[in-house]
Write a protein that holds these residues in place. Sequence first.
Motif, PDB file in Angstrom:
ATOM      1  N   ASN A 330      39.872  36.119  35.188  1.00 53.66           N
ATOM      2  CA  ASN A 330      38.933  37.215  35.398  1.00 53.66           C
ATOM      3  C   ASN A 330      38.754  37.522  36.884  1.00 53.66           C
ATOM      4  O   ASN A 330      38.663  38.685  37.282  1.00 53.66           O
ATOM      5  CB  ASN A 330      37.574  36.881  34.778  1.00 53.66           C
ATOM      6  N   ALA A 331      38.690  36.480  37.699  1.00 52.67           N
ATOM      7  CA  ALA A 331      38.551  36.682  39.143  1.00 52.67           C
ATOM      8  C   ALA A 331      39.769  37.401  39.705  1.00 52.67           C
ATOM      9  O   ALA A 331      39.651  38.273  40.580  1.00 52.67           O
ATOM     10  CB  ALA A 331      38.356  35.339  39.836  1.00 52.67           C
ATOM     11  N   LEU A 332      40.932  37.049  39.200  1.00 52.27           N
ATOM     12  CA  LEU A 332      42.164  37.695  39.651  1.00 52.27           C
ATOM     13  C   LEU A 332      42.155  39.177  39.272  1.00 52.27           C
ATOM     14  O   LEU A 332      42.466  40.051  40.093  1.00 52.27           O
ATOM     15  CB  LEU A 332      43.363  36.980  39.011  1.00 52.27           C
ATOM     16  N   ILE A 333      41.775  39.467  38.034  1.00 56.34           N
ATOM     17  CA  ILE A 333      41.719  40.854  37.561  1.00 56.34           C
ATOM     18  C   ILE A 333      40.708  41.658  38.365  1.00 56.34           C
ATOM     19  O   ILE A 333      40.965  42.796  38.770  1.00 56.34           O
ATOM     20  CB  ILE A 333      41.365  40.889  36.064  1.00 56.34           C
ATOM     21  N   ASP A 334      39.565  41.063  38.620  1.00 59.11           N
ATOM     22  CA  ASP A 334      38.483  41.766  39.289  1.00 59.11           C
ATOM     23  C   ASP A 334      38.770  42.027  40.762  1.00 59.11           C
ATOM     24  O   ASP A 334      38.087  42.842  41.401  1.00 59.11           O
ATOM     25  CB  ASP A 334      37.191  40.960  39.155  1.00 59.11           C
ATOM     26  N   SER A 335      39.792  41.373  41.304  1.00 56.49           N
ATOM     27  CA  SER A 335      40.132  41.572  42.719  1.00 56.49           C
ATOM     28  C   SER A 335      40.930  42.852  42.955  1.00 56.49           C
ATOM     29  O   SER A 335      41.212  43.212  44.092  1.00 56.49           O
ATOM     30  CB  SER A 335      40.927  40.364  43.243  1.00 56.49           C
ATOM     31  N   VAL A 336      41.287  43.526  41.851  1.00 53.66           N
ATOM     32  CA  VAL A 336      42.072  44.762  41.938  1.00 53.66           C
ATOM     33  C   VAL A 336      41.257  45.903  41.343  1.00 53.66           C
ATOM     34  O   VAL A 336      40.541  45.722  40.353  1.00 53.66           O
ATOM     35  CB  VAL A 336      43.418  44.608  41.192  1.00 53.66           C
ATOM     36  N   VAL A 337      41.374  47.092  41.912  1.00 57.26           N
ATOM     37  CA  VAL A 337      40.598  48.243  41.450  1.00 57.26           C
ATOM     38  C   VAL A 337      41.089  48.702  40.080  1.00 57.26           C
ATOM     39  O   VAL A 337      42.240  48.459  39.700  1.00 57.26           O
ATOM     40  CB  VAL A 337      40.691  49.419  42.444  1.00 57.26           C
TER      41      VAL A 337
END
Length: 503
Positions: A330-337
């Motif tokens: 989730n953190a990885l996904i949330d780091s991208v717009v």
Amino acid sequence: MIIGLDIGTSSAKAVAFDYAGNILSQHSIPYPIINPAEGWYEQDPEIVYGACIDSIMHVMISLKQSSGEIPKPVCISVSSAMHGLIAVDSMGQPLSNCIIWADRRSEHIAVALEASEAGRLLYQQTGTPIHPMSLLCKLMWIKSNDQKLFAQSHKFIGIKEFLFYRLFGVYVVDHSIASATGLFDIHHLRWSDQALSLAGISEAQLASPVPVDYILNMPRREIAALMHIPEDTPFVIGGSDGCLANLGVGAISPGVASVTVGTSGAIRVASSQANHEKKQRLFTYLLRPNEYIIGGAVNNGGVLRNWFRDNFLSEYTQMEADGDPSASLNALIDSVVPGAEGLIFLPYLTGERAPHWNSNAKGVYFGIQLHHGRAHFARAMMEGMLFAIYSVGIALEENTGPIHTIFASGGLARSSLLVQMLADIFNKPVFTKNTVESSAWGAALIGLEALGIQGGEPTIKNKQAEAEHDTEHDYKPSAENHAVYMKNFRKFERLYHILEGEF
């Protein structure tokens, strides 16, 4: 106290509820999927049966430890995944593994049947799209390709029928599970003569259809002892996991949809009428007589997350074992717009069911550029999974009317990031429940109804109505994010149709 047993694709889960739906205890036991050949997906029915027994046992022990008293469930009610097929002999012993919904070995049979007038008529009669997932196509494959097994088989059953035979010595199948076989006439509540003829079997080789509130009392002391339940504990047969998920979240009114994502995913609405669309994109399954659940399932839900984690996030494995299993991804996904800066993913790693019903569909990343890193691929992967569900949602609105509210359940509901993405893509408010175990709670509701339990509590119908207001979180859509997603979604749809002939 009541126990809902949910027999899923990846695990069996027993959940003890009070009458208001609060979880008192739960226990899940996973089991593997067997892949003996390309496109073949099976499970060992003995292992699944053992997981069901043991999950109930663990819940009962936990309840006893927490209360100091021997718990007595008013009943155990069962939810189950659909489309499984087990061949058994005259003694009820399995002659085959359980061929599950993801199996594609009968693809050529399904393609030919779907294109025929017989296939069109069967879809109208059974509500089940012609696809390798259906028991009809699986049986036709066995008849043509494993004649020895076909001749030796006394019965052809699903995993819930296998469980109930082991417990009670009778072959029964609820109308809800039966309606997903492609063999059941949903209008007359009986096995279809036309489907039986195509499958080459008789009605006697299938379980007897019964309503979802059918009750059997545990007669065998030794099996009751294994589960730590009292002898004569009632078992309610319940329904399919999809139909019960709608019931469990309260998505039983027009315009209210349930989105469930586990190993696979689905979006469904309730209706008083069966769906008869000519494009055969959607299923119509039974909850109860004249209560239909219409929708579509996608093959690739949580399986995508597992694939990405196992192949591209191996260094996070220990981190996940020590904490929240979704946190790192989730953190990885949330780091991208939103929109993953133009990277698009077709999520069809295991083929696809609704709305395309194409077992040959493949996964594709499109638009890769130098600035795209692992985080972009992770975000595009999850956006692609939600785009697939959105495709089904469009077909659903075309046939059943506008959707104004969505309830999310399953593993999806545990991630606020993914639920917000769902709200933004659909541009509709999404709600999650305090209890995300929607199928198990739906089974419990059927169990309470079957036993006529009131006890000063609201009626079951009132419980269902009140469930729509018993929410934990609500997610408002972002118009700005929706616009970004729709730009990618339009390309997502075009890419599928352009590449369809290459799969």
